[in-house]
Design an enzyme around this catalytic site. Structure first.
Site, mmCIF file in Angstrom:
data_model
loop_
_atom_site.group_PDB
_atom_site.id
_atom_site.type_symbol
_atom_site.label_atom_id
_atom_site.label_comp_id
_atom_site.label_asym_id
_atom_site.label_seq_id
_atom_site.Cartn_x
_atom_site.Cartn_y
_atom_site.Cartn_z
ATOM 1 N N LEU A 74 -10.818 11.188 -1.394
ATOM 2 C CA LEU A 74 -10.808 11.592 -0.005
ATOM 3 C C LEU A 74 -11.701 10.349 0.806
ATOM 4 C CD1 LEU A 74 -11.056 15.308 -0.009
ATOM 5 C CD2 LEU A 74 -9.114 14.047 -0.004
ATOM 6 N N HIS B 174 -8.903 11.736 5.814
ATOM 7 C CA HIS B 174 -8.557 13.057 5.133
ATOM 8 C C HIS B 174 -9.445 14.005 5.799
ATOM 9 C CE1 HIS B 174 -7.361 10.646 1.515
ATOM 10 N NE2 HIS B 174 -6.250 11.344 1.893
ATOM 11 N N GLN C 253 6.655 11.639 -6.781
ATOM 12 C CA GLN C 253 6.541 10.802 -5.695
ATOM 13 C C GLN C 253 6.354 9.364 -5.942
ATOM 14 O OE1 GLN C 253 3.642 13.227 -3.216
ATOM 15 N NE2 GLN C 253 3.110 11.295 -2.344
ATOM 16 N N GLY D 247 -1.090 12.739 8.422
ATOM 17 C CA GLY D 247 -1.684 11.500 8.984
ATOM 18 C C GLY D 247 -0.487 10.772 9.466
ATOM 19 N N ASP E 203 1.198 7.726 7.513
ATOM 20 C CA ASP E 203 2.093 7.738 6.853
ATOM 21 C C ASP E 203 3.389 7.951 7.756
ATOM 22 O OD1 ASP E 203 1.361 7.027 3.729
ATOM 23 O OD2 ASP E 203 -0.269 8.696 4.535
ATOM 24 N N SER F 50 -7.444 4.269 3.147
ATOM 25 C CA SER F 50 -6.599 4.581 2.146
ATOM 26 C C SER F 50 -7.224 4.551 1.022
ATOM 27 C CB SER F 50 -5.389 3.421 2.025
ATOM 28 O OG SER F 50 -4.510 3.908 1.148
ATOM 29 N N SER F 51 -6.616 5.716 0.206
ATOM 30 C CA SER F 51 -7.503 5.805 -1.293
ATOM 31 C C SER F 51 -7.436 4.531 -2.024
ATOM 32 C CB SER F 51 -6.800 7.133 -2.050
ATOM 33 O OG SER F 51 -6.981 8.207 -0.847
HETATM 34 P P1 AMP Z 1 -2.870 10.983 0.799
HETATM 35 O O1 AMP Z 1 -4.177 11.751 -0.117
HETATM 36 O O2 AMP Z 1 -2.799 9.376 0.667
HETATM 37 O O3 AMP Z 1 -1.417 11.738 0.455
HETATM 38 O O4 AMP Z 1 -2.850 11.388 2.121
HETATM 39 C C1 AMP Z 1 -2.834 12.915 2.396
HETATM 40 C C2 AMP Z 1 -2.849 13.073 4.037
HETATM 41 O O5 AMP Z 1 -3.915 12.488 4.799
HETATM 42 C C3 AMP Z 1 -1.550 12.429 4.356
HETATM 43 O O6 AMP Z 1 -1.149 13.446 5.572
HETATM 44 C C4 AMP Z 1 -2.038 11.008 4.950
HETATM 45 O O7 AMP Z 1 -1.039 10.506 5.995
HETATM 46 C C5 AMP Z 1 -3.296 11.332 5.423
HETATM 47 N N1 AMP Z 1 -4.059 10.152 5.616
HETATM 48 C C6 AMP Z 1 -4.186 9.046 4.996
HETATM 49 N N2 AMP Z 1 -4.935 8.250 5.360
HETATM 50 C C7 AMP Z 1 -5.148 8.452 6.406
HETATM 51 C C8 AMP Z 1 -5.802 7.608 7.547
HETATM 52 N N3 AMP Z 1 -6.325 6.505 7.512
HETATM 53 N N4 AMP Z 1 -5.934 8.388 8.864
HETATM 54 C C9 AMP Z 1 -5.250 9.653 9.056
HETATM 55 N N5 AMP Z 1 -4.604 10.207 8.153
HETATM 56 C C10 AMP Z 1 -4.607 9.673 6.861
#
Ligand code: AMP
Length: 286
Positions: A34, A38, A62, A149, A152, A187-188
């Site tokens: 995170l 997040h 996915q 977010g 994406d 981004s992770s």
């Molecule tokens: P993930 O863990 O990458 O699958 O992301 C989980 C959620 O966090 C998804 O809805 C992503 O679009 C959102 N998210 C990831 N990076 C960001 C960011 N930099 N800003 C806002 N939301 C994000």
């Protein structure tokens, strides 16, 4: 305190507890590792719901690239601290056996253009995997509102369509992209960048911002080309696609006629992680 549930039974028991029963539920699904992007989603959920539930699950269905799945960052202790600090009430961290008891399968669900362009074209099956896990999690968590977010952007469009079709009672809220101080979208996968790649990566957002200046004196295709050239000044970055699209249908736009706002979506390859980003453009900025 954030309650941790690892099994569906634990989740079920917790949700039937007084703390959770008959409360408005906000839900934030994640894949962990995170960051502030997040926590922005969690904080938005805390604001508009009685309780906030998150999930951490790296969903194999996915991923279309085995190395991407294998290398996906994993840092559960730090994640839990961040969830606590952001005010998350419960986190569901299931195993693959819990999520896919009959083996990893995806729903037979299709989204037309929304899933064939951009990420869909380069990551076949990706969005079917996303729709499958999100549906499974909705069925278990039964949220009133779910947060995703804009980072994406195409995923958010798919999520809205999925809710419109199958989960009309869940409100979908999109949250603007949170960026590092130098503009790189959080981004992770940024954790997997080498120091050199990390130094080059802010060029992506710089180029996207620059794109606004090229409108309307260039065609959408020419704007994409200029952005691509700007980014590829760095030998460490290669643009996989850069597409200016209708923000709702995601159809690529070929001219600016009768348009107010468009979305430019980009994927960039490094020798390490693949990075995606996007930006809104006003076609007739005042
Ligand atoms: P993930 O863990 O990458 O699958 O992301 C989980 C959620 O966090 C998804 O809805 C992503 O679009 C959102 N998210 C990831 N990076 C960001 C960011 N930099 N800003 C806002 N939301 C994000």
């Amino acid at each position: 305190m954030t309650i941790v549930c690892n099994t569906i039974q634990q989740l079920h028991n917790a949700l039937n507890n007084d703390r959770f029963r008959n409360k408005r539920r906000g839900f934030v699904p994640t894949m962990g590792a995170l960051h502030a992007g997040h926590t922005a989603l969690i904080e938005a959920s805390v604001k508009s719901n009685d309780i906030t539930i998150s999930s951490i699950y790296v969903n194999p269905s996915q991923f279309n690239n085995a190395d991407d799945l294998k290398n996906y960052p994993h840092m559960p202790e730090k994640d839990l601290r961040m969830l606590e600090d952001a005010g998350c009430d419960l986190v569901f961290i299931p195993s693959t056996e819990e999520i896919y008891p009959d083996g990893i399968q995806t729903l037979d669900i299709h989204f037309g253009t929304l899933e064939t362009v951009m990420e869909g074209a380069f990551r076949p099956g990706h969005f079917r995997g996303v729709a499958t896990i999100v549906s499974r999690l909705y069925d278990l968590v039964k949220p009133d509102e779910a947060f995703f977010g804009e980072k994406d952007f195409q995923q958010l469009a798919i999520i809205r369509e999925l809710a419109r079709r199958n989960y009309p009672r869940i409100k979908i809220t999109g949250i603007p992209t949170i960026r590092e101080a130098d503009g790189l979208a959080m981004s992770s996968r940024n954790l997997l960048l080498t120091p050199e790649q990390r130094k080059a990566a802010p060029l992506i957002y710089k180029a996207l911002k620059q794109g606004q200046e090229f409108i309307p004196h260039h065609t959408p295709a020419a704007v994409s080309e200029l952005i691509t050239r700007y980014i590829e000044q760095s030998k460490l970055l290669r643009v996989e696609y850069c597409i200016i699209a209708d923000p709702v249908s995601l159809e690529p736009v070929t001219d600016w006629n009768n348009r107010d706002e468009v979305r430019c979506c980009i994927a960039v390859l490094t020798e390490g992680p693949r990075l995606i980003d996007n930006i809104a453009y006003r076609v007739n900025p005042d």
